[in-house]
Every structure is written in C-alpha cells, then in structure tokens.
Design a protein around this motif. Structure first.
Motif, short mmCIF file in Angstrom:
data_model
loop_
_atom_site.label_atom_id
_atom_site.label_comp_id
_atom_site.label_asym_id
_atom_site.label_seq_id
_atom_site.Cartn_x
_atom_site.Cartn_y
_atom_site.Cartn_z
N GLU A 105 0.90 -1.67 -0.27
CA GLU A 105 0.22 0.17 0.10
C GLU A 105 0.87 0.97 -0.24
O GLU A 105 2.23 1.33 0.41
N THR A 106 0.26 2.16 -0.75
CA THR A 106 1.15 3.58 -0.27
C THR A 106 0.86 4.60 0.96
O THR A 106 2.15 4.76 1.59
N SER A 107 0.16 3.98 1.42
CA SER A 107 0.11 4.11 2.95
C SER A 107 1.43 3.60 3.36
O SER A 107 1.50 4.06 4.98
N ASP A 108 2.19 2.86 3.19
CA ASP A 108 3.61 2.45 3.80
C ASP A 108 4.33 3.21 4.10
O ASP A 108 4.75 3.45 4.98
N PHE A 109 4.35 4.72 3.29
CA PHE A 109 4.89 5.60 3.10
C PHE A 109 5.29 6.33 4.72
O PHE A 109 6.17 6.42 5.05
N VAL A 110 3.68 6.15 4.90
CA VAL A 110 4.03 7.26 6.49
C VAL A 110 4.39 6.21 7.51
O VAL A 110 4.76 6.26 7.99
N LEU A 153 2.37 12.53 6.67
CA LEU A 153 0.94 11.69 6.35
C LEU A 153 0.70 13.27 5.77
O LEU A 153 -0.40 13.60 4.84
N GLU A 154 0.98 14.55 6.27
CA GLU A 154 0.35 15.79 5.14
C GLU A 154 0.74 15.95 3.76
O GLU A 154 0.08 16.19 2.78
N ASP A 155 1.81 15.58 3.65
CA ASP A 155 2.58 14.89 2.45
C ASP A 155 1.54 14.34 1.27
O ASP A 155 1.16 14.22 0.39
N PHE A 156 1.20 12.76 2.37
CA PHE A 156 0.79 12.14 1.50
C PHE A 156 -0.47 12.39 0.84
O PHE A 156 -1.12 11.58 0.33
N LYS A 157 -0.92 13.12 1.97
CA LYS A 157 -3.02 13.44 1.52
C LYS A 157 -2.90 14.75 0.78
O LYS A 157 -3.83 15.23 0.74
#
Length: 249
Positions: A74-79, A86-90
């Motif tokens: 999952e790309t959320s694994d970056f976070v 999280l701010e950059d991811f969203k």
C-alpha cells in the motif's frame, strides 16, 4: 436511458461478468501459471493497487481459503514506515498516486526476491506510482501481471514521464472489462452510477487463486492455504504458514 433500479444494475453486471469470463479466461489461466510457479518456488506474490484498487489485494490476503504467500503493498506504507508525512501523503494538489519517482522507494521497503512476482492493478493504468512499480519489478527480473480496464486506459493519456501506460509493462494483462470512468449505469444525465471495478477485481482475484491452487494440485504440491481456525489443527497450520513467510508478507 435505463431505468435506475437494482435489477438493471444486476442485469448489466451479470452481462459484464459473462463477457469478462469468456474474454479473459485464457489470460487468467496464464497469470495463474505465474502465481503457481512463484508459489512452488517459495516466492511471494506482491499485490499493489492505489486508490480503490487496493481492494484487490485485500481480497487475496490473510483470509480463510487465501494463499498465505500474498503480500499487500500500500502507498500508505510510506507514512507507516516514516518515509513521508501524513500531510504530504494527503496533499490534494500533488496527488500521491500520480507522482512518478516514488515507487522505487516503496519497492525498497520490502524483501523482494528473484522468485517473487507482482500483480499490479489500476483501472486507468496511467498514474505514476503504479507504472513506476511495474518498471521497478521488470528491471529486477520479476514477472508482472497487470489488471486494468482497456476501455479506460486506451482513452486516456499517460501521466508518467516515460509516456508509458501500465499495460505496456505486463507479462500478462487482464482486462477487467469495465467501462471508462468505471461507473456502469446511465442516469439520463451527464453522470453515471454503480462503479464495477471492485466487483470485477474481486472476481479476477478469486479466479486467480482458484486456478493457482488447481495447477499446484495437478503437480501434487500442497498450496499454502489458510484454514478455517474452527477446524481441528487449523490454528497450528496457519501459524506455521505465517512463520514461513514472516517478514515477507
């Protein structure tokens, strides 16, 4: 214009699944051969989809009757692994799944071996992260199975700097047979409703596992399948499988 009812959706969906089964069965069987070869060589099946396509990996992993060697990326694994905030991811402007140059960093978060393969899912097949993931896998010599919508991807321009689309990087490409934009039912206005890639994706995911197990059985190889833990000895069996793939799924 179709009348908007549950029956209309059901009829249209059944027609779509019939087309999918008739048209894509050879590709599903070809992809299952890759999964079976990966499994019998003690490899891991890495499954990656961004956005709603992550549901495909959820369909295949860590449930009764599923293969134990499926790894959900999952790309959320970056976070979760502290690579981005999280701010950059969203970020609603610089949308994460459209960024090129990110997947190589994501790829390096995991233990990927030569005997592993990838299933990469994207309805449009034009965004940076999924294309990068396929490029990374191909460069390392891993087989790549692509699941996409031909109607959608053939109607859009690539957002990747290379100009490539995801289907161009697949050793096997499975068309989910869904419409451009994913929604199936006409409303008589500009919009359509009832997106179907989640349903066709679940069908493809389960048929892939079904055909993979069939191929393994034909070679008298025990498939690493999670048992229902209400059965005697099932918990110990499942714990053994989790230990076998620990750190890789």
């Amino acid at each position: 214009m179709s009348t908007i009812t549950m029956d209309v959706f059901y009829d249209n969906l059944m027609n779509l699944l019939t087309v999918l089964e008739e048209k894509e069965t050879p590709k599903i069987k070809e992809a299952a051969k890759i999964l079976a070869d990966t499994t019998k060589n003690n490899g891991v099946i890495h499954v990656f989809g961004s956005g709603h396509s992550v549901g495909f990996s959820l369909e295949m992993q860590n449930r009764v009757g599923s293969l134990a060697n499926v790894h959900k990326i999952e790309t959320s694994d970056f976070v979760l692994k502290g690579k981005v905030t999280l701010e950059d991811f969203k970020d609603p402007v610089n949308i994460f799944e459209r960024r090129p140059g990110m997947a190589e960093k994501l790829f390096d978060l995991y233990s990927v071996k030569n005997e592993d393969c990838f299933i990469i899912i994207s309805n449009s097949g034009i965004n940076g992260v999924v294309i990068d993931m396929a490029i990374c896998a191909k460069e390392r010599g891993n087989k790549v199975i692509v699941v996409t919508s031909w109607q959608h991807t053939s109607a859009e321009d690539s957002r990747h700097p290379s100009g490539k689309k995801l289907y161009e990087l697949g050793d096997v490409v499975i068309d989910n047979c869904g419409p451009r934009g994913d929604a199936l039912i006409e409303t008589g206005k500009l919009e359509k409703i009832c997106s179907v890639s989640s349903i066709t994706g679940a069908f493809i995911a389960q048929t892939l596992e079904c055909e993979t197990v069939k191929l393994l059985q034909e070679e008298n190889i025990e498939a690493p399948i999670f048992y229902d833990e209400s059965l005697e000895g099932a918990k110990q069996h499942n714990e053994m499988l989790r230990a076998k793939y620990h750190g890789r799924v």
